[in-house]
Design a protein around this motif. Structure first.
Motif, mmCIF file in Angstrom:
data_model
loop_
_atom_site.group_PDB
_atom_site.id
_atom_site.type_symbol
_atom_site.label_atom_id
_atom_site.label_comp_id
_atom_site.label_asym_id
_atom_site.label_seq_id
_atom_site.Cartn_x
_atom_site.Cartn_y
_atom_site.Cartn_z
ATOM 1 N N ALA A 188 0.849 -1.192 0.000
ATOM 2 C CA ALA A 188 0.000 0.000 0.000
ATOM 3 C C ALA A 188 0.882 1.238 0.000
ATOM 4 O O ALA A 188 2.006 1.221 0.506
ATOM 5 N N LEU A 189 0.350 2.310 -0.569
ATOM 6 C CA LEU A 189 1.077 3.574 -0.650
ATOM 7 C C LEU A 189 0.152 4.708 -0.226
ATOM 8 O O LEU A 189 -1.026 4.721 -0.590
ATOM 9 N N THR A 190 0.688 5.651 0.525
ATOM 10 C CA THR A 190 -0.040 6.868 0.855
ATOM 11 C C THR A 190 0.585 8.009 0.066
ATOM 12 O O THR A 190 1.786 8.283 0.197
ATOM 13 N N LEU A 191 -0.207 8.631 -0.786
ATOM 14 C CA LEU A 191 0.278 9.663 -1.706
ATOM 15 C C LEU A 191 -0.309 11.019 -1.360
ATOM 16 O O LEU A 191 -1.486 11.121 -0.993
ATOM 17 N N ALA A 192 0.501 12.049 -1.503
ATOM 18 C CA ALA A 192 -0.004 13.410 -1.357
ATOM 19 C C ALA A 192 -0.929 13.725 -2.523
ATOM 20 O O ALA A 192 -0.647 13.372 -3.668
ATOM 21 N N VAL A 193 -2.052 14.367 -2.231
ATOM 22 C CA VAL A 193 -2.980 14.804 -3.276
ATOM 23 C C VAL A 193 -3.401 16.239 -2.976
ATOM 24 O O VAL A 193 -3.110 16.775 -1.904
ATOM 25 N N GLU A 194 -4.056 16.864 -3.929
ATOM 26 C CA GLU A 194 -4.536 18.226 -3.739
ATOM 27 C C GLU A 194 -5.879 18.382 -4.447
ATOM 28 O O GLU A 194 -6.262 17.533 -5.254
ATOM 29 N N PRO A 195 -6.602 19.453 -4.126
ATOM 30 C CA PRO A 195 -7.879 19.668 -4.817
ATOM 31 C C PRO A 195 -7.676 19.696 -6.329
ATOM 32 O O PRO A 195 -6.680 20.208 -6.837
ATOM 33 N N LEU A 196 -8.647 19.130 -7.032
ATOM 34 C CA LEU A 196 -8.587 19.058 -8.484
ATOM 35 C C LEU A 196 -8.382 20.455 -9.072
ATOM 36 O O LEU A 196 -8.987 21.429 -8.628
ATOM 37 N N PHE A 197 -7.502 20.546 -10.068
ATOM 38 C CA PHE A 197 -7.197 21.830 -10.678
ATOM 39 C C PHE A 197 -7.173 21.686 -12.196
ATOM 40 O O PHE A 197 -7.279 20.587 -12.734
ATOM 41 N N PHE A 198 -7.024 22.807 -12.865
ATOM 42 C CA PHE A 198 -6.969 22.811 -14.326
ATOM 43 C C PHE A 198 -5.547 23.100 -14.804
ATOM 44 O O PHE A 198 -4.799 23.851 -14.165
ATOM 45 N N LEU A 199 -5.203 22.517 -15.923
ATOM 46 C CA LEU A 199 -3.965 22.816 -16.632
ATOM 47 C C LEU A 199 -4.309 23.278 -18.040
ATOM 48 O O LEU A 199 -5.179 22.700 -18.690
ATOM 49 N N THR A 200 -3.634 24.317 -18.473
ATOM 50 C CA THR A 200 -3.735 24.719 -19.872
ATOM 51 C C THR A 200 -2.475 24.243 -20.581
ATOM 52 O O THR A 200 -1.351 24.562 -20.160
ATOM 53 N N ALA A 201 -2.672 23.467 -21.625
ATOM 54 C CA ALA A 201 -1.564 22.919 -22.398
ATOM 55 C C ALA A 201 -1.411 23.690 -23.699
ATOM 56 O O ALA A 201 -2.400 23.962 -24.390
ATOM 57 N N ARG A 202 -0.173 24.032 -24.003
ATOM 58 C CA ARG A 202 0.146 24.671 -25.285
ATOM 59 C C ARG A 202 1.142 23.787 -26.010
ATOM 60 O O ARG A 202 2.275 23.604 -25.555
ATOM 61 N N GLU A 203 0.719 23.177 -27.120
ATOM 62 C CA GLU A 203 1.600 22.358 -27.947
ATOM 63 C C GLU A 203 1.966 23.162 -29.187
ATOM 64 O O GLU A 203 1.086 23.734 -29.835
ATOM 65 N N GLU A 204 3.257 23.197 -29.493
ATOM 66 C CA GLU A 204 3.706 24.087 -30.569
ATOM 67 C C GLU A 204 4.969 23.551 -31.234
ATOM 68 O O GLU A 204 5.938 23.221 -30.545
ATOM 69 N N PRO A 205 4.986 23.441 -32.558
ATOM 70 C CA PRO A 205 6.216 23.074 -33.253
ATOM 71 C C PRO A 205 7.286 24.145 -33.051
ATOM 72 O O PRO A 205 6.979 25.337 -32.922
ATOM 73 N N MET A 206 8.542 23.733 -33.014
ATOM 74 C CA MET A 206 9.653 24.656 -32.810
ATOM 75 C C MET A 206 10.903 24.018 -33.395
ATOM 76 O O MET A 206 11.044 22.790 -33.365
ATOM 77 N N THR A 207 11.817 24.797 -33.912
ATOM 78 C CA THR A 207 13.038 24.218 -34.464
ATOM 79 C C THR A 207 13.941 23.712 -33.353
ATOM 80 O O THR A 207 13.892 24.194 -32.211
#
Length: 446
Positions: A188-207
């Motif tokens: 068994a493992l006890t893991l730290a958690v936090e209130p659910l949150f949002f992430l904004t992801a930006r995917e972008e091509p780059m050289t």
């Protein structure tokens, strides 16, 4: 307790076990699927009494033989589910049985309005398998899943159950959060958690030139930054994940299918199969594929941003380097590929992690960046991986414990200042090497 196969006088053996990638197999004397911690403890005692080694295995996503055994193979999948949730403000935790699959944990936490702070990009692993081998995502401030552990239970070689945390058996806790299966079987493992949150992801091509020149800036400005370089090209795809107020704005159904299913799985599978059959075509394919992904921005809850489906099978090597050395090492890798006759159809992945305090964590005591190289399943990978590993080790790299590498205990004693601390603890907890196998003999010594 479900047990299959025997190793009696008749010589009957169980069916062979294979890992996800198909590059590791083993034929255990028996397979045990305990329905309780008590049954697991008895299985360990019985194995030791029979003179058999014991290894626990999750879903087999490691590329090394860390879980391979000709003794007793423990399948902990029946030990699954959330056991308790503590919602203490600022220190919320979830206690979960070791055989719980990360996907199921993420779904259950989201229903409770909770989330892990960080995670890797695959969620088919069991939580104990992922943490025991050092599975990580990418993060400026947030570390691997193992670094989020606040407590654990461990069945030792004598069948005893140890409860470990910073306050209880702290020396075991310091090491067993990432124990490679060498110290016992985690229940068994006890893991730290936090209130659910949002992430904004930006995917972008780059050289390639731009992303390497601006790497330090991107790392400093983003909570989670990673990128993929497409060998045989000067093209990369970057991903920046940062917290936001929401609301959720996931990719449209068509866009998600095109990017995640067609390009990243279906078409990618076909391209790799063609490249395996006609290696000379790979550079041209890479130039086209590296331009296929377009920029997109979306917002969602963490596991829907961090993780993605991975149905194209491959073999992988990944090394953690001091973060300040990763750009130099990556440029050396590109130069090596460019001047070689190698044909690489899989992109190279680069991620980061803050320093942590876990004895054998690849980020133990130092700010780290990871370079992961892959080859399509069934394609010869040794020449590429050997050349890459030579570069990584010259920069003081530490290989991921669950991914292909050739390093041994002598090397690890040089790159892990606390290596002796781990092996001394192993000597105390498992002097007879009940949990040993060939892989652990190589990486930890006898």
């Amino acid at each position: 307790m479900a047990t299959t196969g025997t190793a009696g006088s008749s010589g009957t053996r169980t069916a062979a076990w294979h890992n996800w990638a198909g590059n590791v197999s083993a034929t255990p004397a028996r397979v045990v699927t305990p329905a309780s911690v008590g049954e697991l403890r008895e299985a360990v005692r019985r194995a030791a009494g029979d003179g058999l080694k014991v290894k626990a295995v999750g879903t087999g996503h490691s590329f090394t033989a860390a879980a391979a055994t000709d003794g007793v193979l423990i399948r902990p999948q029946a030990l699954a589910g959330i056991q308790s949730i503590d919602r203490t403000a600022g220190a919320a935790t979830v206690t979960v049985a070791a055989g719980t699959v990360l996907k199921d944990l993420n779904l259950a936490l989201a229903k409770e309005g909770l989330s892990l702070t960080n995670m890797g990009d695959i969620m088919e692993q069991t939580v104990s398998g992922a943490t025991s081998t050092g599975t990580h995502g990418t993060g400026r401030d947030s570390a691997s899943i193992a670094a989020q552990i606040r407590g654990l239970e461990l069945v030792t070689a004598d069948g005893e159950l140890l409860t470990c945390s910073e306050k209880e058996n702290p020396e075991v806790f310091a090491a067993a959060r990432l124990g490679i299966g060498a110290l016992g079987v985690v229940t068994a493992l006890t893991l730290a958690v936090e209130p659910l949150f949002f992430l904004t992801a930006r995917e972008e091509p780059m050289t390639f030139d731009r992303v390497t020149e601006e790497f330090a800036q991107h790392h400093a400005e983003n909570e989670h930054f990673e990128f993929y370089w497409f060998p045989h090209t000067g093209n990369c795809n970057t991903k920046r994940n940062n917290r936001s107020q929401g609301p959720a704005a996931p990719p449209g159904a068509v866009s998600a299918w095109v990017e995640d299913e067609l390009l990243s799985n279906g078409l990618f599978q076909a391209v790799n199969s063609f490249g395996r059959a006609v290696p000379a075509a790979i550079p041209s394919i890479a130039r086209i594929a590296s331009r296929a992904l377009s920029a997109r921005t979306y917002t969602d809850i963490p596991y829907k941003v961090f993780t993605s489906p991975r149905r194209v099978r491959f073999v992988e090597m990944e090394y953690a380097l001091p973060r300040e050395r990763v750009v130099g090492a990556l440029r050396e890798l590109k130069a090596m590929v460019d001047r070689s006759g190698l044909r690489i159809s899989f992109p190279v992945e680069v991620r980061t992690a803050p320093a942590d305090d876990i004895t054998l964590s690849t980020a133990s005591g130092r700010e780290s960046a990871y370079i992961a190289v892959h080859m399509y399943k069934g394609t010869p990978y040794q020449a590429y991986f050997t050349a890459a590993e030579r570069i990584f080790t010259e920069h003081g790299g530490r290989p991921h414990w669950g991914k292909v590498h050739t390093r041994d205990a002598e090397y690890f004693a040089q790159v892990y200042p606390r290596f002796g601390e781990f092996t001394a603890l192993r000597d105390r907890l498992d002097p007879d090497r009940v949990f040993g196998n060939d892989y652990l003999r190589r990486v930890l010594g006898d």
